[in-house]
Design a protein around this motif. Structure first.
Motif, PDB file in Angstrom:
ATOM      1  N   GLY A 165      55.694  83.770  43.368  1.00 29.31           N
ATOM      2  CA  GLY A 165      55.692  82.546  44.167  1.00 29.31           C
ATOM      3  C   GLY A 165      56.282  82.763  45.553  1.00 29.31           C
ATOM      4  O   GLY A 165      55.779  82.225  46.550  1.00 29.31           O
ATOM      5  N   ALA A 166      57.345  83.563  45.622  1.00 24.30           N
ATOM      6  CA  ALA A 166      57.960  83.853  46.918  1.00 24.30           C
ATOM      7  C   ALA A 166      56.996  84.614  47.818  1.00 24.30           C
ATOM      8  O   ALA A 166      56.898  84.332  49.021  1.00 24.30           O
ATOM      9  N   ILE A 167      56.293  85.581  47.245  1.00 25.55           N
ATOM     10  CA  ILE A 167      55.319  86.339  48.037  1.00 25.55           C
ATOM     11  C   ILE A 167      54.198  85.421  48.511  1.00 25.55           C
ATOM     12  O   ILE A 167      53.812  85.435  49.693  1.00 25.55           O
ATOM     13  N   GLN A 168      53.689  84.596  47.621  1.00 27.34           N
ATOM     14  CA  GLN A 168      52.564  83.734  47.979  1.00 27.34           C
ATOM     15  C   GLN A 168      52.935  82.643  48.974  1.00 27.34           C
ATOM     16  O   GLN A 168      52.057  82.071  49.619  1.00 27.34           O
ATOM     17  N   SER A 169      54.217  82.392  49.141  1.00 22.48           N
ATOM     18  CA  SER A 169      54.631  81.368  50.103  1.00 22.48           C
ATOM     19  C   SER A 169      54.201  81.710  51.523  1.00 22.48           C
ATOM     20  O   SER A 169      54.080  80.824  52.371  1.00 22.48           O
ATOM     21  N   ILE A 170      53.925  82.990  51.781  1.00 23.26           N
ATOM     22  CA  ILE A 170      53.545  83.410  53.128  1.00 23.26           C
ATOM     23  C   ILE A 170      52.216  82.803  53.555  1.00 23.26           C
ATOM     24  O   ILE A 170      51.939  82.687  54.749  1.00 23.26           O
ATOM     25  N   VAL A 171      51.381  82.393  52.591  1.00 20.97           N
ATOM     26  CA  VAL A 171      50.070  81.854  52.956  1.00 20.97           C
ATOM     27  C   VAL A 171      50.173  80.417  53.469  1.00 20.97           C
ATOM     28  O   VAL A 171      49.207  79.880  54.005  1.00 20.97           O
ATOM     29  N   ALA A 172      51.328  79.795  53.318  1.00 23.60           N
ATOM     30  CA  ALA A 172      51.487  78.394  53.696  1.00 23.60           C
ATOM     31  C   ALA A 172      51.833  78.205  55.167  1.00 23.60           C
ATOM     32  O   ALA A 172      51.805  77.079  55.670  1.00 23.60           O
ATOM     33  N   TYR A 173      52.163  79.283  55.861  1.00 23.25           N
ATOM     34  CA  TYR A 173      52.539  79.137  57.270  1.00 23.25           C
ATOM     35  C   TYR A 173      52.345  80.468  57.985  1.00 23.25           C
ATOM     36  O   TYR A 173      52.226  81.516  57.359  1.00 23.25           O
ATOM     37  N   ASP A 174      52.323  80.399  59.304  1.00 24.06           N
ATOM     38  CA  ASP A 174      52.206  81.602  60.120  1.00 24.06           C
ATOM     39  C   ASP A 174      53.583  81.908  60.684  1.00 24.06           C
ATOM     40  O   ASP A 174      54.093  81.187  61.537  1.00 24.06           O
ATOM     41  N   SER A 175      54.181  82.981  60.199  1.00 23.19           N
ATOM     42  CA  SER A 175      55.541  83.327  60.615  1.00 23.19           C
ATOM     43  C   SER A 175      55.593  83.890  62.027  1.00 23.19           C
ATOM     44  O   SER A 175      56.659  83.922  62.650  1.00 23.19           O
TER      45      SER A 175
END
Length: 198
Positions: A165-175
């Motif tokens: 889940g932590a890894i997939q959180s990256i798809v929710a925003y552009d860092s």
């Protein structure tokens, strides 16, 4: 009238054109939502006549199933290859983490779509994809239990779900970070989850 199950709604024609349709559809579905996109919009977005999409897919639902199935098929295939290498457990876990990170960075829209629309599937298709997802998770869990004999199955499952889940959180925003920095950060976060104690 029931919708076609995966495999039944896909006709074997030009695979390159089918791939273009899926690429266009994942962008539309992920940004606007499956239900908000009309079938007639997918063809033009793929660079073909709108009606041409029916030469490859019987319905918009068949397109969605093909996209979501591709997500789990790709991840399962990668996990199977990693496990087949018979590396030590630490190396295996590192490769599982890195593969998940690469998949999320390379196929952000696909992961967004899976997370958002998995519940839109008809029961049979939903059960099949969730079985695939559980099988994928089991490879992580079994590997973590080999690394950490101090935890039980329940804790291993919780830690694996937290890491993924932590890894997939990256798809929710552009860092805005470079790929290298994102990979390093996500690896550190995933390792923290997997090594957590309580």
């Amino acid at each position: 009238m029931s919708q076609p199950a995966a495999g039944q709604g896909v006709r074997v024609r030009d695979p390159e054109r089918a791939a273009k349709i899926l690429d266009a559809a994942v962008e539309l579905f992920a940004t606007r939502g499956f239900h908000a996109v009309a079938m007639s919009e997918i063809g033009p977005a793929a660079g073909i006549v709108g009606s041409g999409i029916y030469r490859h897919f019987d319905s918009k639902y068949a397109v969605l199933v093909a996209l979501l199935e591709d997500v789990m098929s790709q991840l399962l295939s990668s996990a199977d290859q990693i496990i087949a290498e018979h590396a030590d457990s630490d190396t295996t876990m590192g490769q599982l983490v890195r593969t998940q990170i690469d998949f999320c960075l390379d196929r952000r829209r696909h992961v967004q779509l899976y997370r958002r629309e998995i519940h839109a599937l008809q029961p049979e298709d939903g059960r099949r994809l969730r079985r695939m997802q559980r099988r994928y998770n089991e490879e992580w869990i079994a590997t973590l239990l080999e690394i950490r004999p101090d935890i039980d199955d329940g804790k291993a499952r919780a830690l694996v779900h937290a890491a993924i889940g932590a890894i997939q959180s990256i798809v929710a925003y552009d860092s805005g970070q470079s790929r290298e920095d994102q990979t390093r950060a996500l690896t550190a976060v995933a390792e923290s989850c997997l090594n957590a104690t309580w």
